[in-house]
Design a protein around this motif. Structure first.
Motif, PDB file in Angstrom:
ATOM      1  N   CYS A  33     -12.078  11.907  -7.352  1.00 21.38           N
ATOM      2  CA  CYS A  33     -11.861  12.776  -6.384  1.00 21.38           C
ATOM      3  C   CYS A  33     -12.014  14.661  -6.842  1.00 21.38           C
ATOM      4  N   LEU A  38     -14.007  15.717   0.287  1.00 18.70           N
ATOM      5  CA  LEU A  38     -13.190  14.912   0.434  1.00 18.70           C
ATOM      6  C   LEU A  38     -13.335  13.508   0.763  1.00 18.70           C
ATOM      7  N   CYS A  39     -12.362  12.897  -0.351  1.00 17.73           N
ATOM      8  CA  CYS A  39     -12.988  11.674  -0.402  1.00 17.73           C
ATOM      9  C   CYS A  39     -12.206  10.309  -0.033  1.00 17.73           C
ATOM     10  N   THR A  40     -12.431   9.466   0.530  1.00 18.78           N
ATOM     11  CA  THR A  40     -12.441   8.248   1.633  1.00 18.78           C
ATOM     12  C   THR A  40     -11.986   7.235   0.121  1.00 18.78           C
ATOM     13  N   ARG A  42     -10.974   2.645  -0.724  1.00 17.12           N
ATOM     14  CA  ARG A  42     -10.062   1.589   0.204  1.00 17.12           C
ATOM     15  C   ARG A  42      -9.888   0.910  -0.744  1.00 17.12           C
ATOM     16  N   GLU A  70      -5.218  10.745   5.832  1.00 14.91           N
ATOM     17  CA  GLU A  70      -4.962   9.479   6.020  1.00 14.91           C
ATOM     18  C   GLU A  70      -4.212   8.461   5.133  1.00 14.91           C
ATOM     19  N   ASP A  74      -7.678  -0.050   7.520  1.00 13.90           N
ATOM     20  CA  ASP A  74      -8.835   0.188   8.268  1.00 13.90           C
ATOM     21  C   ASP A  74      -9.135  -0.842   9.028  1.00 13.90           C
ATOM     22  N   LYS A  80      -7.191   1.509   4.333  1.00 13.92           N
ATOM     23  CA  LYS A  80      -8.174   3.126   3.702  1.00 13.92           C
ATOM     24  C   LYS A  80      -7.508   3.968   3.387  1.00 13.92           C
ATOM     25  N   THR A  82      -7.575   9.135   2.192  1.00 17.05           N
ATOM     26  CA  THR A  82      -8.296   9.825   2.616  1.00 17.05           C
ATOM     27  C   THR A  82      -7.535  10.749   2.020  1.00 17.05           C
ATOM     28  N   ARG A  84      -8.302  15.288   0.798  1.00 10.26           N
ATOM     29  CA  ARG A  84      -9.101  16.629   0.604  1.00 10.26           C
ATOM     30  C   ARG A  84      -8.253  16.939  -0.612  1.00 10.26           C
TER      31      ARG A  84
END
Length: 105
Positions: A33, A38-40, A42, A70, A74, A80, A82, A84
């Motif tokens: 990241c 802002l990285c999501t 899975r 989070e 998912d 999932k 996420t 920041r």
């Protein structure tokens, strides 16, 4: 065998010691990241398994500027996470999923 000697348990020559089959697996997805990102990401379960839990970790540990937004399922087969990254440095994000194979019905 004398009257005071206990009998030994009988064992079939076909009897083997077996270990139970592995019914769960942990999978990981490791990504970078970038700064101000802002990285999501899975982690997905293998075919035939469903999600039972998971989590997110970040490395290196930076005391401020990193926020876990989070960490949740998912869907029934994917975890999932996420993050920041408000720092000036890239960080490594690891998303883990714990998956279980459902018994055949």
């Amino acid at each position: 065998m004398s009257p005071g000697t206990p009998a030994q348990a009988a064992t079939s020559v076909h009897q083997k010691e077996t270990q139970p089959p592995v019914r769960y697996v942990q999978v990981s997805n490791v990504q970078t990241c970038n700064p101000d990102g802002l990285c999501t990401f899975r982690a997905s379960c293998p075919s035939g398994t469903v999600i039972t839990g998971g989590g997110v970790s970040v490395s290196p540990l930076i005391s401020s500027g990193l926020y876990l937004m989070e960490s949740e399922p998912d869907n029934s087969t994917t975890w999932k996470g996420t993050v920041r990254n408000n720092t000036q440095f890239p960080v490594t994000v690891t998303v883990k999923a714990i998956c279980v194979r459902l018994p055949s019905v």
